[in-house]
Design a protein around this motif. Structure first.
Motif, short mmCIF file in Angstrom:
data_model
loop_
_atom_site.label_atom_id
_atom_site.label_comp_id
_atom_site.label_asym_id
_atom_site.label_seq_id
_atom_site.Cartn_x
_atom_site.Cartn_y
_atom_site.Cartn_z
N SER A 137 -122.87 -39.22 24.88
CA SER A 137 -123.11 -40.83 24.33
C SER A 137 -123.37 -41.64 25.71
CB SER A 137 -121.85 -41.35 23.84
OG SER A 137 -120.89 -41.58 24.74
N GLU A 138 -124.11 -42.67 25.40
CA GLU A 138 -124.74 -43.37 26.76
C GLU A 138 -123.31 -43.99 27.45
OE1 GLU A 138 -126.66 -47.53 27.06
OE2 GLU A 138 -128.09 -46.21 26.07
N ASP A 139 -122.20 -44.26 26.71
CA ASP A 139 -120.95 -44.77 27.49
C ASP A 139 -120.43 -43.86 28.33
OD1 ASP A 139 -121.24 -47.25 26.36
OD2 ASP A 139 -119.67 -47.00 24.74
N GLU A 140 -120.27 -42.70 27.90
CA GLU A 140 -119.88 -41.60 28.65
C GLU A 140 -120.59 -41.12 29.78
OE1 GLU A 140 -117.18 -38.56 29.83
OE2 GLU A 140 -117.01 -40.14 28.49
N ARG A 141 -121.98 -41.25 29.68
CA ARG A 141 -122.66 -40.97 30.60
C ARG A 141 -122.82 -42.02 31.69
NH1 ARG A 141 -128.06 -41.04 27.79
NH2 ARG A 141 -129.16 -41.17 29.89
N ARG A 142 -122.68 -43.34 31.41
CA ARG A 142 -122.34 -44.29 32.39
C ARG A 142 -121.21 -44.07 33.02
NH1 ARG A 142 -125.19 -49.00 31.86
NH2 ARG A 142 -126.47 -49.14 30.25
N LYS A 143 -120.11 -43.72 32.40
CA LYS A 143 -118.84 -43.51 33.18
C LYS A 143 -119.07 -42.36 34.16
CE LYS A 143 -115.90 -44.65 29.32
NZ LYS A 143 -115.36 -43.96 27.90
N ASP A 153 -123.76 -50.45 37.44
CA ASP A 153 -124.28 -50.49 36.04
C ASP A 153 -125.65 -50.95 35.95
OD1 ASP A 153 -122.82 -50.10 33.67
OD2 ASP A 153 -123.24 -52.23 32.94
N SER A 157 -128.63 -48.70 34.07
CA SER A 157 -129.45 -49.57 32.96
C SER A 157 -130.83 -49.20 33.40
CB SER A 157 -129.22 -50.90 32.65
OG SER A 157 -127.88 -50.97 32.44
#
Length: 196
Positions: A137-143, A153, A157
């Motif tokens: 997921s995008e959220d997990e990849r961001r973390k 961030d 992006s």
């Protein structure tokens, strides 16, 4: 021998999946980034072509291309990035095809996994048996990117905008591996795909 392309967005954990595959089956792993790095080295055709276009000033004191300087040049000038890509990408693709063919002739592995950032965009699927998409997921990849690489961030992006969307990856993939949970769940999915 099966030739399988491995793709996915930045932070999806492609390297950890490749490490699992290496221990789970008889395979070679070809990473386009490492092939490209080799092509840039002095004595190789890519080195000469890049120096011919960008000039001797990009060669460092060690006789190799100063990659941070070259990256800075192409970052500031998108047209120069296009020129560089038009030199390097075909050479990388040809070298990968050569390595695959060498394995086919030798019959020394059951699988050849090819990981390339532009696997879909550069039409590597033409010489792949399958494409496997590593999904997180995008959220997990961001973390993960914030923790492992210290990316802001905003930088994350920008990177995400430059890559294919989840829907686009899925459209081209033969199989999807969910790499968002623990490594054992990923291993279980790979076992099914490898038939072991």
């Amino acid at each position: 021998m099966k030739v399988i392309g491995i793709t996915g967005g930045v932070g999806a954990g492609k390297s950890s999946v490749l490490a699992l595959l290496k221990e789970m089956c008889s395979c070679d792993i070809i990473q386009a980034d490492l092939v490209a790095r080799n092509i840039y080295q002095s004595g190789n055709i890519g080195f000469k072509k890049v120096v011919d276009i960008f000039g001797e000033q990009i060669v460092g004191e060690n006789g190799e291309i100063n990659r941070p300087l070259l990256a800075d040049i192409i970052f500031k000038n998108p047209n120069k990035r296009i020129v560089l890509n038009s030199i390097i990408h075909p050479l990388v693709k040809q070298e990968i095809i050569n390595q695959i063919n060498n394995h086919k002739i030798a019959g020394d592995v059951d699988y050849c996994f090819v990981e390339a950032a532009l696997l879909i965009e550069d039409h590597y699927d033409i010489f792949m048996d399958e494409i496997w998409y590593i999904y997180v997921s995008e959220d997990e990849r961001r973390k993960r990117l914030a923790a492992s690489r210290g990316y802001s961030d905003e930088k994350i992006s920008d990177i995400f905008k430059s890559q294919l969307s989840d829907a686009e990856f899925r459209k081209h993939a033969d199989k999807v591996i969910d790499n968002g949970a623990d490594i054992e769940k990923t291993r279980a999915q790979l076992e099914i795909m490898l038939g072991i």
